[in-house]
Write an enzyme that holds these catalytic residues in place. Sequence first.
Site, PDB file in Angstrom:
ATOM      1  N   HIS A 192       0.870  -1.200   0.000  1.00 22.44           N
ATOM      2  CA  HIS A 192       0.000   0.000   0.000  1.00 22.44           C
ATOM      3  C   HIS A 192       0.895   1.235   0.000  1.00 22.44           C
ATOM      4  O   HIS A 192       1.478   1.595   1.022  1.00 22.44           O
ATOM      5  CB  HIS A 192      -0.900   0.003   1.238  1.00 22.44           C
ATOM      6  CG  HIS A 192      -1.882   1.146   1.264  1.00 22.44           C
ATOM      7  ND1 HIS A 192      -3.237   0.966   1.451  1.00 22.44           N
ATOM      8  CD2 HIS A 192      -1.713   2.494   1.127  1.00 22.44           C
ATOM      9  CE1 HIS A 192      -3.851   2.135   1.432  1.00 22.44           C
ATOM     10  NE2 HIS A 192      -2.942   3.089   1.238  1.00 22.44           N
ATOM     11  N   HIS A 248       3.140  14.573   1.923  1.00 18.31           N
ATOM     12  CA  HIS A 248       2.544  15.908   1.782  1.00 18.31           C
ATOM     13  C   HIS A 248       3.645  16.886   2.167  1.00 18.31           C
ATOM     14  O   HIS A 248       4.412  16.605   3.093  1.00 18.31           O
ATOM     15  CB  HIS A 248       1.363  16.093   2.742  1.00 18.31           C
ATOM     16  CG  HIS A 248       0.168  15.255   2.415  1.00 18.31           C
ATOM     17  ND1 HIS A 248      -0.773  15.625   1.480  1.00 18.31           N
ATOM     18  CD2 HIS A 248      -0.253  14.064   2.891  1.00 18.31           C
ATOM     19  CE1 HIS A 248      -1.719  14.693   1.403  1.00 18.31           C
ATOM     20  NE2 HIS A 248      -1.419  13.737   2.248  1.00 18.31           N
ATOM     21  N   LEU A 256      -4.988   9.102   8.056  1.00 16.22           N
ATOM     22  CA  LEU A 256      -6.281   8.429   8.104  1.00 16.22           C
ATOM     23  C   LEU A 256      -6.121   6.989   7.653  1.00 16.22           C
ATOM     24  O   LEU A 256      -5.417   6.766   6.669  1.00 16.22           O
ATOM     25  CB  LEU A 256      -7.291   9.168   7.224  1.00 16.22           C
ATOM     26  CG  LEU A 256      -7.745  10.512   7.811  1.00 16.22           C
ATOM     27  CD1 LEU A 256      -8.521  11.314   6.782  1.00 16.22           C
ATOM     28  CD2 LEU A 256      -8.563  10.330   9.086  1.00 16.22           C
ATOM     29  N   ALA A 286      -3.970  14.847   5.842  1.00 21.68           N
ATOM     30  CA  ALA A 286      -3.732  13.527   6.437  1.00 21.68           C
ATOM     31  C   ALA A 286      -2.711  12.763   5.617  1.00 21.68           C
ATOM     32  O   ALA A 286      -2.843  12.664   4.398  1.00 21.68           O
ATOM     33  CB  ALA A 286      -5.033  12.752   6.497  1.00 21.68           C
ATOM     34  N   ASN A 293      -5.088   7.388  -5.927  1.00 19.30           N
ATOM     35  CA  ASN A 293      -5.785   8.638  -5.557  1.00 19.30           C
ATOM     36  C   ASN A 293      -5.016   9.884  -6.012  1.00 19.30           C
ATOM     37  O   ASN A 293      -4.721  10.773  -5.230  1.00 19.30           O
ATOM     38  CB  ASN A 293      -6.084   8.696  -4.051  1.00 19.30           C
ATOM     39  CG  ASN A 293      -4.851   8.703  -3.181  1.00 19.30           C
ATOM     40  OD1 ASN A 293      -3.811   8.180  -3.567  1.00 19.30           O
ATOM     41  ND2 ASN A 293      -4.947   9.285  -1.990  1.00 19.30           N
ATOM     42  N   HIS A 321       1.559   5.391  -1.654  1.00 18.80           N
ATOM     43  CA  HIS A 321       1.180   6.582  -2.432  1.00 18.80           C
ATOM     44  C   HIS A 321       2.447   7.191  -3.030  1.00 18.80           C
ATOM     45  O   HIS A 321       3.335   7.603  -2.290  1.00 18.80           O
ATOM     46  CB  HIS A 321       0.486   7.613  -1.536  1.00 18.80           C
ATOM     47  CG  HIS A 321      -0.777   7.096  -0.938  1.00 18.80           C
ATOM     48  ND1 HIS A 321      -2.002   7.228  -1.553  1.00 18.80           N
ATOM     49  CD2 HIS A 321      -1.012   6.392   0.206  1.00 18.80           C
ATOM     50  CE1 HIS A 321      -2.937   6.647  -0.811  1.00 18.80           C
ATOM     51  NE2 HIS A 321      -2.359   6.127   0.261  1.00 18.80           N
ATOM     52  N   LEU A 322       2.490   7.246  -4.371  1.00 19.72           N
ATOM     53  CA  LEU A 322       3.687   7.798  -5.028  1.00 19.72           C
ATOM     54  C   LEU A 322       3.465   9.172  -5.634  1.00 19.72           C
ATOM     55  O   LEU A 322       4.413   9.791  -6.106  1.00 19.72           O
ATOM     56  CB  LEU A 322       4.170   6.853  -6.126  1.00 19.72           C
ATOM     57  CG  LEU A 322       4.993   5.642  -5.713  1.00 19.72           C
ATOM     58  CD1 LEU A 322       5.438   4.880  -6.958  1.00 19.72           C
ATOM     59  CD2 LEU A 322       6.213   6.022  -4.887  1.00 19.72           C
ATOM     60  N   ARG A 323       2.191   9.637  -5.672  1.00 16.23           N
ATOM     61  CA  ARG A 323       1.876  10.936  -6.313  1.00 16.23           C
ATOM     62  C   ARG A 323       2.311  10.933  -7.780  1.00 16.23           C
ATOM     63  O   ARG A 323       2.440   9.881  -8.376  1.00 16.23           O
ATOM     64  CB  ARG A 323       2.520  12.120  -5.542  1.00 16.23           C
ATOM     65  CG  ARG A 323       2.348  12.087  -4.024  1.00 16.23           C
ATOM     66  CD  ARG A 323       0.913  11.998  -3.574  1.00 16.23           C
ATOM     67  NE  ARG A 323       0.770  12.191  -2.136  1.00 16.23           N
ATOM     68  CZ  ARG A 323      -0.215  11.695  -1.418  1.00 16.23           C
ATOM     69  NH1 ARG A 323      -1.158  10.949  -1.962  1.00 16.23           N
ATOM     70  NH2 ARG A 323      -0.296  11.924  -0.135  1.00 16.23           N
ATOM     71  N   HIS A 328     -10.576   1.117   1.690  1.00 15.08           N
ATOM     72  CA  HIS A 328     -10.346   2.081   2.770  1.00 15.08           C
ATOM     73  C   HIS A 328     -11.553   1.942   3.700  1.00 15.08           C
ATOM     74  O   HIS A 328     -12.655   2.388   3.371  1.00 15.08           O
ATOM     75  CB  HIS A 328     -10.236   3.508   2.233  1.00 15.08           C
ATOM     76  CG  HIS A 328      -9.936   4.517   3.311  1.00 15.08           C
ATOM     77  ND1 HIS A 328      -8.729   5.171   3.416  1.00 15.08           N
ATOM     78  CD2 HIS A 328     -10.684   4.938   4.367  1.00 15.08           C
ATOM     79  CE1 HIS A 328      -8.750   5.963   4.489  1.00 15.08           C
ATOM     80  NE2 HIS A 328      -9.931   5.835   5.079  1.00 15.08           N
ATOM     81  N   ASP A 355       1.360   2.597   3.556  1.00 18.27           N
ATOM     82  CA  ASP A 355       0.494   3.774   3.406  1.00 18.27           C
ATOM     83  C   ASP A 355       1.328   5.051   3.471  1.00 18.27           C
ATOM     84  O   ASP A 355       0.840   6.101   3.904  1.00 18.27           O
ATOM     85  CB  ASP A 355      -0.616   3.801   4.467  1.00 18.27           C
ATOM     86  CG  ASP A 355      -1.709   4.812   4.110  1.00 18.27           C
ATOM     87  OD1 ASP A 355      -1.797   5.201   2.939  1.00 18.27           O
ATOM     88  OD2 ASP A 355      -2.454   5.217   5.032  1.00 18.27           O
ATOM     89  N   LYS A 398      -9.478   0.066  -5.883  1.00 20.60           N
ATOM     90  CA  LYS A 398      -9.545   0.587  -4.521  1.00 20.60           C
ATOM     91  C   LYS A 398     -10.888   1.263  -4.274  1.00 20.60           C
ATOM     92  O   LYS A 398     -11.327   2.121  -5.053  1.00 20.60           O
ATOM     93  CB  LYS A 398      -8.407   1.618  -4.342  1.00 20.60           C
ATOM     94  CG  LYS A 398      -8.368   2.332  -3.003  1.00 20.60           C
ATOM     95  CD  LYS A 398      -7.730   1.480  -1.918  1.00 20.60           C
ATOM     96  CE  LYS A 398      -7.817   2.134  -0.550  1.00 20.60           C
ATOM     97  NZ  LYS A 398      -6.778   3.097  -0.297  1.00 20.60           N
ATOM     98  N   HIS A 420      -4.673  -0.737   5.725  1.00 21.71           N
ATOM     99  CA  HIS A 420      -4.176   0.007   6.903  1.00 21.71           C
ATOM    100  C   HIS A 420      -5.090  -0.109   8.122  1.00 21.71           C
ATOM    101  O   HIS A 420      -5.639   0.880   8.588  1.00 21.71           O
ATOM    102  CB  HIS A 420      -3.901   1.475   6.553  1.00 21.71           C
ATOM    103  CG  HIS A 420      -4.906   2.167   5.680  1.00 21.71           C
ATOM    104  ND1 HIS A 420      -6.245   2.160   5.945  1.00 21.71           N
ATOM    105  CD2 HIS A 420      -4.749   2.885   4.536  1.00 21.71           C
ATOM    106  CE1 HIS A 420      -6.874   2.841   5.011  1.00 21.71           C
ATOM    107  NE2 HIS A 420      -5.990   3.283   4.135  1.00 21.71           N
TER     108      HIS A 420
HETATM  109  C1  NCD Z   1      -3.480   9.149   2.155  1.00 19.18           C
HETATM  110  C2  NCD Z   1      -2.988  10.188   1.163  1.00 19.18           C
HETATM  111  O1  NCD Z   1      -2.470  11.225   1.582  1.00 19.18           O
HETATM  112  O2  NCD Z   1      -3.063   9.945  -0.041  1.00 19.18           O
HETATM  113  N1  NCD Z   1      -3.555   9.743   3.460  1.00 19.18           N
HETATM  114  C3  NCD Z   1      -3.529   9.085   4.645  1.00 19.18           C
HETATM  115  O3  NCD Z   1      -3.706   9.730   5.693  1.00 19.18           O
HETATM  116  N2  NCD Z   1      -3.302   7.788   4.710  1.00 19.18           N
HETATM  117  C4  NCD Z   1      -4.782   8.596   1.713  1.00 19.18           C
HETATM  118  C5  NCD Z   1      -5.200   7.340   2.436  1.00 19.18           C
HETATM  119  O4  NCD Z   1      -4.617   6.261   2.262  1.00 19.18           O
HETATM  120  O5  NCD Z   1      -6.148   7.406   3.228  1.00 19.18           O
HETATM  121 ZN    ZN Z   2      -3.324   5.046   1.644  1.00 17.20          ZN
END
Ligand code: NCD
Ligand code: ZN
Length: 346
Positions: free
Chosen positions: A13, A251, A219, A263, A41, A15-17, A136, A247, A99, A174
């Site tokens: 899991h 940011h 989150l 988050a 996302n 997030h790479l943006r 989620h 996860d 997802k 998560h």
């Molecule tokens: C994630 C994000 O910033 O993309 N944020 C987080 O708090 N985990 C989104 C997610 O997995 O809920």
């Molecule tokens: Zn996530």
Amino acid sequence: MNKISIITPDDWHLHLRDESFMTAIVGDSANQFGRAIIMPNLNPPVRDCAQALAYRERIKAALPKQSRFEPMMTLYLTDHTSIADIKTASKSKFIHGAKLYPAGATTNSDAGVTDIGKLYPVFEQMQKSGFMLQVHGEVTSPEVDIFDREKIFIERQLQRIRKDFPELGIVFEHITTREAVEFVRACDASLAATITPHHLLINRNALFQGGIRPHHYCLPVAKRERHRRALLEAACGGEKFFFAGTDSAPHSKSAKESACGCAGIYSAHSAVELYAEAFESSADFTHFETFMSCNGADFYGLPQNTGSITLERTEWTIPDSLPYPESDLIPFKAGQTLHWKLVANG
Ligand code: NCD
Ligand code: ZN
């Protein structure tokens, strides 16, 4: 014990943006892991096969030269996802599921699902195609306390999906509560859960330690100590249906340190070392490899990696900040000492 070697782990899991935000951080995950499930996302989200494959190409192009890191793509379910979208994506060997974000549950989830019932034909097709559903698991009803959102999601939604689609492979992402651990244990072999390093290492006190701590806000939000302990027991106990998923969600510092901070916790920089820290706290590394490198691949029906990584017992300090577009990126446990260091990956 001063050294541990395990099969190269995967991050189930991540997030790479995109664009320069991705370029700044993708090397961290490539240093630590063999493969990762890439969350969809983006803004706008990755909704179909063509978008997922194009995103995969951008990730591959941003990787350090000679990296063998493999991004495993996912689709973002919306109210408009079609059966055809699932049929096409499930034929690609690069796409590993879809997802479910309840609309409004987290970062970039506005385009998410407003009524799970409406997605039933899509779930039906996913079950038929053997296409994984990543969830989620939080309700968004404003009257539900933020610390209860996962527990209520199990009661109101997940139990129902499980019952109506018994063959559908589900990853409950998560997880943060004892109730989720117990739910996973009670389910059969088609449901598993990812656990993040931060939920193994902090409880909700960390959000308010001497003041508001935006870098501990993610989150689902961290819960009470008894929940953290349940997660630690599930991860360290070698149970088959729990595996690593960071996860990690970058940011910028300015987006986190604000009157309405977003988050997400960035852990990819030292993810394996953070998991090792959690296992160290339970003083038992017996199932470290199982949790990091075996259970996830087995559940997804993929081969385990062939390489290995080595960690050494040595004290080192996580950097205070990392370079990132716009403003810096503050990694999880910035400036703190860890006791295990990744020394080889290959
Ligand atoms: C994630 C994000 O910033 O993309 N944020 C987080 O708090 N985990 C989104 C997610 O997995 O809920
Ligand atoms: Zn996530």
